[in-house]
Design an enzyme around this catalytic site. Structure first.
Site, mmCIF file in Angstrom:
data_model
loop_
_atom_site.group_PDB
_atom_site.id
_atom_site.type_symbol
_atom_site.label_atom_id
_atom_site.label_comp_id
_atom_site.label_asym_id
_atom_site.label_seq_id
_atom_site.Cartn_x
_atom_site.Cartn_y
_atom_site.Cartn_z
ATOM 1 N N ASN A 9 0.862 -1.181 0.000
ATOM 2 C CA ASN A 9 0.000 0.000 0.000
ATOM 3 C C ASN A 9 0.901 1.234 0.000
ATOM 4 O O ASN A 9 1.521 1.544 1.014
ATOM 5 C CB ASN A 9 -0.890 -0.029 1.258
ATOM 6 C CG ASN A 9 -1.694 1.248 1.411
ATOM 7 O OD1 ASN A 9 -1.840 2.015 0.463
ATOM 8 N ND2 ASN A 9 -2.220 1.482 2.606
ATOM 9 N N TRP A 10 0.965 1.888 -1.142
ATOM 10 C CA TRP A 10 1.888 3.021 -1.272
ATOM 11 C C TRP A 10 1.309 4.308 -0.698
ATOM 12 O O TRP A 10 1.995 5.324 -0.664
ATOM 13 C CB TRP A 10 2.259 3.218 -2.746
ATOM 14 C CG TRP A 10 3.034 2.065 -3.341
ATOM 15 C CD1 TRP A 10 3.443 0.914 -2.706
ATOM 16 C CD2 TRP A 10 3.513 1.952 -4.686
ATOM 17 N NE1 TRP A 10 4.124 0.103 -3.564
ATOM 18 C CE2 TRP A 10 4.189 0.706 -4.792
ATOM 19 C CE3 TRP A 10 3.437 2.769 -5.815
ATOM 20 C CZ2 TRP A 10 4.785 0.284 -5.989
ATOM 21 C CZ3 TRP A 10 4.027 2.339 -7.011
ATOM 22 C CH2 TRP A 10 4.692 1.118 -7.078
ATOM 23 N N LYS A 11 0.068 4.289 -0.315
ATOM 24 C CA LYS A 11 -0.597 5.468 0.267
ATOM 25 C C LYS A 11 -0.431 6.678 -0.664
ATOM 26 O O LYS A 11 -0.387 6.516 -1.876
ATOM 27 C CB LYS A 11 -0.066 5.752 1.668
ATOM 28 C CG LYS A 11 -0.077 4.512 2.555
ATOM 29 C CD LYS A 11 0.118 4.837 3.983
ATOM 30 C CE LYS A 11 0.264 3.536 4.764
ATOM 31 N NZ LYS A 11 0.141 3.697 6.185
ATOM 32 N N HIS A 96 -9.366 1.104 4.903
ATOM 33 C CA HIS A 96 -8.099 1.307 5.608
ATOM 34 C C HIS A 96 -8.338 2.269 6.774
ATOM 35 O O HIS A 96 -9.145 3.191 6.679
ATOM 36 C CB HIS A 96 -7.060 1.888 4.629
ATOM 37 C CG HIS A 96 -5.672 1.881 5.201
ATOM 38 N ND1 HIS A 96 -5.246 2.831 6.093
ATOM 39 C CD2 HIS A 96 -4.634 1.023 5.027
ATOM 40 C CE1 HIS A 96 -3.990 2.558 6.440
ATOM 41 N NE2 HIS A 96 -3.599 1.463 5.806
ATOM 42 N N GLU A 98 -6.764 4.689 7.871
ATOM 43 C CA GLU A 98 -6.569 6.120 7.573
ATOM 44 C C GLU A 98 -7.825 6.698 6.931
ATOM 45 O O GLU A 98 -8.158 7.861 7.133
ATOM 46 C CB GLU A 98 -5.331 6.298 6.686
ATOM 47 C CG GLU A 98 -4.051 6.098 7.490
ATOM 48 C CD GLU A 98 -2.879 5.543 6.716
ATOM 49 O OE1 GLU A 98 -2.900 5.574 5.474
ATOM 50 O OE2 GLU A 98 -1.932 5.052 7.366
ATOM 51 N N GLU A 168 -5.270 -4.998 10.769
ATOM 52 C CA GLU A 168 -4.278 -3.930 10.913
ATOM 53 C C GLU A 168 -4.539 -3.164 12.208
ATOM 54 O O GLU A 168 -5.335 -2.216 12.229
ATOM 55 C CB GLU A 168 -4.378 -2.963 9.735
ATOM 56 C CG GLU A 168 -4.076 -3.600 8.395
ATOM 57 C CD GLU A 168 -3.447 -2.594 7.439
ATOM 58 O OE1 GLU A 168 -2.345 -2.858 6.988
ATOM 59 O OE2 GLU A 168 -4.056 -1.535 7.202
ATOM 60 N N GLY A 174 2.517 2.238 10.680
ATOM 61 C CA GLY A 174 3.476 3.318 10.493
ATOM 62 C C GLY A 174 4.221 3.713 11.760
ATOM 63 O O GLY A 174 4.871 4.758 11.805
ATOM 64 N N SER A 213 3.492 -2.171 10.348
ATOM 65 C CA SER A 213 4.947 -2.176 10.524
ATOM 66 C C SER A 213 5.591 -3.514 10.160
ATOM 67 O O SER A 213 6.532 -3.975 10.820
ATOM 68 C CB SER A 213 5.316 -1.758 11.956
ATOM 69 O OG SER A 213 4.880 -0.440 12.208
ATOM 70 N N GLY A 234 2.919 -1.233 4.297
ATOM 71 C CA GLY A 234 2.947 0.184 3.959
ATOM 72 C C GLY A 234 4.370 0.647 3.686
ATOM 73 O O GLY A 234 4.900 0.479 2.582
ATOM 74 N N GLY A 235 5.013 1.197 4.704
ATOM 75 C CA GLY A 235 6.345 1.806 4.550
ATOM 76 C C GLY A 235 7.349 0.935 3.818
ATOM 77 O O GLY A 235 8.056 1.405 2.926
HETATM 78 C C1 PEP Z 1 -0.662 0.130 5.923
HETATM 79 O O1 PEP Z 1 -0.631 1.239 5.441
HETATM 80 O O2 PEP Z 1 -1.614 -0.606 5.657
HETATM 81 C C2 PEP Z 1 0.433 -0.283 6.797
HETATM 82 C C3 PEP Z 1 0.342 -1.449 7.376
HETATM 83 O O3 PEP Z 1 1.495 0.564 6.935
HETATM 84 P P1 PEP Z 1 2.923 0.216 7.618
HETATM 85 O O4 PEP Z 1 3.385 -1.085 7.061
HETATM 86 O O5 PEP Z 1 3.795 1.359 7.247
HETATM 87 O O6 PEP Z 1 2.679 0.135 9.096
#
Ligand code: PEP
Length: 253
Positions: A9-11, A96, A98, A168, A174, A213, A234-235
């Site tokens: 997920n590049w957001k 998600h 966010e 999640e 993050g 994470s 994500g990251g």
């Molecule tokens: C996400 O955005 O779904 C996520 C899990 O981010 P991260 O891996 O950065 O925690």
């Protein structure tokens, strides 16, 4: 056996040029594994075509990060499931945290988005997870139960491969603090049970992935748990090397 799935997920990151380059890097490093596990990239809407161009000819799949539930009409700024399919997406991420927390998306909106997306032939990754406060109060399962029940009730699923639930925990997204494999397994096995009350036997065949994470160091132990079928990343998905390393570990089985 459920096929493992790793989704990046590049957001709200990556201009079109950067996105194409990242997608190319992921395909070059992981393309050989895409038969064995589902590999999905979810760039922002503006980079869907640039990433789609790089994925063409590979089995790495394209996802959008959001969708609207209507097919067309006066909904300024929204994008329909059919438009996503037309843009080359086979997957969409829905609900998600966010979007739920920053954009005020409700459980009902999430449910409508899932229904409309499946109807249009998209496959869905629906995200659920508890806040830090809910966790501190011991309400993790209660929070997740409510989200799963509201998301899935009344939804028609023919193929269990079409629906993925991403657990999640919001406190892990993050932050660099991931759930331990045992913590994630505890919640994910509960999610499978909750889904079973709604979907019956199909629940044993849907994939439940962990997100929060995830990185090259923790993915192996997470995947060792029986109800963790992959990861929403994500990251660590923003660099081809780390995404590829996570995919390679998932491909080891
Ligand atoms: C996400 O955005 O779904 C996520 C899990 O981010 P991260 O891996 O950065 O925690």
């Amino acid at each position: 056996m459920r096929k493992r799935l790793i989704a990046g997920n590049w957001k709200m990151n990556m201009l079109r040029g950067e996105a194409g380059e990242l997608a190319r890097g992921v395909v070059e490093r992981t393309g050989g594994l895409a038969e064995k596990i589902d590999i999905i990239l979810a760039p922002p809407f503006t980079a869907l075509d640039a990433v789609g161009d790089e994925l063409r000819g590979s089995r790495v799949m394209l996802a959008a990060q959001n969708v609207f539930w209507e097919e067309r009409g006066a909904f300024t700024g929204e994008i329909s499931p059919g438009m996503l399919a037309d843009a080359g997406c086979s997957w969409v991420i829905i609900g998600h945290s966010e979007r739920r927390h920053i954009l005020r998306e409700t459980d009902e909106m999430v449910r409508m988005k899932i229904g409309a997306s499946l109807k249009a032939g998209l496959r869905v990754i629906v995200c659920v997870g508890e806040t830090l406060g809910e966790r501190a109060e011991g309400h993790t399962i209660k929070a997740v139960d409510a989200q799963v029940v509201k998301a899935l009730t009344g939804i028609d699923i023919d193929d269990p491969g079409d629906l993925v639930i991403a657990y999640e925990p919001i406190w892990a997204i993050g932050t660099g603090h991931h759930a331990t494999p045992a913590e994630a397994e505890f919640v994910q096995s509960a999610i499978r049970e909750i889904a079973g009350n709604i979907l019956g036997d199909l629940a044993a065949r849907i994939r439940i992935v962990y997100g929060g994470s995830v990185n090259e160091e923790n993915i192996r132990d997470l995947l060792a748990e029986p109800d963790i079928d992959g990861a929403l990343v994500g990251g660590a998905s923003l660099k081809a090397e780390s995404m590829a390393s996570i995919v390679e570990t998932a491909g080891e089985q």
